[in-house]
Design a protein around this motif. Structure first.
Motif, PDB file in Angstrom:
ATOM      1  N   VAL A  42       0.825  -1.204   0.000  1.00  0.00           N
ATOM      2  CA  VAL A  42       0.000   0.000   0.000  1.00  0.00           C
ATOM      3  C   VAL A  42       0.863   1.259   0.000  1.00  0.00           C
ATOM      4  O   VAL A  42       0.470   2.291  -0.533  1.00  0.00           O
ATOM      5  CB  VAL A  42      -0.964  -0.014   1.215  1.00  0.00           C
ATOM      6  CG1 VAL A  42      -1.702   1.297   1.374  1.00  0.00           C
ATOM      7  CG2 VAL A  42      -1.946  -1.177   1.081  1.00  0.00           C
ATOM      8  N   LEU A  43       2.076   1.168   0.569  1.00  0.00           N
ATOM      9  CA  LEU A  43       2.980   2.314   0.647  1.00  0.00           C
ATOM     10  C   LEU A  43       3.890   2.454  -0.570  1.00  0.00           C
ATOM     11  O   LEU A  43       4.729   3.351  -0.612  1.00  0.00           O
ATOM     12  CB  LEU A  43       3.836   2.213   1.916  1.00  0.00           C
ATOM     13  CG  LEU A  43       3.058   2.214   3.234  1.00  0.00           C
ATOM     14  CD1 LEU A  43       4.000   2.014   4.403  1.00  0.00           C
ATOM     15  CD2 LEU A  43       2.246   3.474   3.387  1.00  0.00           C
ATOM     16  N   ALA A  44       3.714   1.574  -1.554  1.00  0.00           N
ATOM     17  CA  ALA A  44       4.563   1.611  -2.743  1.00  0.00           C
ATOM     18  C   ALA A  44       4.417   2.926  -3.481  1.00  0.00           C
ATOM     19  O   ALA A  44       3.313   3.447  -3.666  1.00  0.00           O
ATOM     20  CB  ALA A  44       4.221   0.451  -3.674  1.00  0.00           C
ATOM     21  N   LEU A  45       5.546   3.477  -3.901  1.00  0.00           N
ATOM     22  CA  LEU A  45       5.572   4.702  -4.692  1.00  0.00           C
ATOM     23  C   LEU A  45       5.109   4.362  -6.103  1.00  0.00           C
ATOM     24  O   LEU A  45       5.555   3.375  -6.689  1.00  0.00           O
ATOM     25  CB  LEU A  45       6.995   5.253  -4.712  1.00  0.00           C
ATOM     26  CG  LEU A  45       7.212   6.613  -5.321  1.00  0.00           C
ATOM     27  CD1 LEU A  45       6.457   7.682  -4.542  1.00  0.00           C
ATOM     28  CD2 LEU A  45       8.691   6.945  -5.327  1.00  0.00           C
ATOM     29  N   VAL A  46       4.222   5.164  -6.646  1.00  0.00           N
ATOM     30  CA  VAL A  46       3.674   4.907  -7.978  1.00  0.00           C
ATOM     31  C   VAL A  46       4.242   5.926  -8.959  1.00  0.00           C
ATOM     32  O   VAL A  46       4.113   7.135  -8.749  1.00  0.00           O
ATOM     33  CB  VAL A  46       2.131   4.983  -7.964  1.00  0.00           C
ATOM     34  CG1 VAL A  46       1.571   4.767  -9.364  1.00  0.00           C
ATOM     35  CG2 VAL A  46       1.555   3.957  -6.989  1.00  0.00           C
ATOM     36  N   ALA A  47       4.875   5.417 -10.000  1.00  0.00           N
ATOM     37  CA  ALA A  47       5.399   6.274 -11.070  1.00  0.00           C
ATOM     38  C   ALA A  47       4.298   6.469 -12.101  1.00  0.00           C
ATOM     39  O   ALA A  47       3.771   5.496 -12.648  1.00  0.00           O
ATOM     40  CB  ALA A  47       6.616   5.635 -11.717  1.00  0.00           C
TER      41      ALA A  47
END
Length: 118
Positions: A42-47
Motif C-alpha cells: 500500500v505504501l509503494a511509490l507509484v510512477a
C-alpha cells in the motif's frame, strides 16, 4: 545497435526481493522524498510519468549494485481504492504471500511494516 528495453505501461511501482530475507519489498519515499524499501504494498511509490519511472529504475540499479535487493523491476499497476494493485497475476501473487496458506504472509496481515525499510 541493441534496442532499448521496453518499459511496462504506467502507472508502475518498483518491486524486488530483499537480499537477506527474500521477502518482497516495494520502493517508497519518506517525507523528504528519499527512496527506501517497504514490505507494505500500500505504501509503494507509484510512477505516473517517465521521469518518475526513470528515478525508480536508477534506485533499483543502485540497490542491486549495493547488494540490498535482487530481481528489482517495474510492475504496471492499477489504482484500486487508492492503493496500487499489480495488473498481472505473478506480481499480485507476490504481494500477498503463499497461496496454499491464506493465514500466512501479507494476505493475513503478517510482516507488513508501516515504516519504510532502508
Amino acid at each position: 545497435m541493441a534496442a532499448a528495453a521496453k518499459r511496462v505501461p504506467l502507472p508502475a511501482t518498483l518491486l524486488a526481493n530483499d537480499l537477506l530475507d527474500g521477502d518482497v519489498v516495494f520502493a517508497t519515499a519518506d517525507g523528504a522524498g528519499t527512496l527506501a524499501w517497504t514490505r507494505d504494498p500500500v505504501l509503494a511509490l507509484v510512477a505516473t510519468d517517465n521521469a518518475a519511472a526513470d528515478r525508480l529504475e536508477a534506485f533499483a540499479a543502485a540497490q542491486l549494485r549495493g547488494n540490498k535487493v535482487v530481481d528489482a523491476y517495474l510492475v504496471d499497476v492499477a489504482i484500486e481504492s487508492g492503493s496500487p494493485v499489480p495488473r498481472h497475476f505473478r506480481e499480485r501473487f507476490k504481494t500477498l504471500g503463499p497461496s496454499n496458506r491464506p493465514d500466512l504472509g501479507k494476505q493475513a496481515g503478517e510482516g507488513i511494516v508501516a515504516a519504510p525499510k532502508g
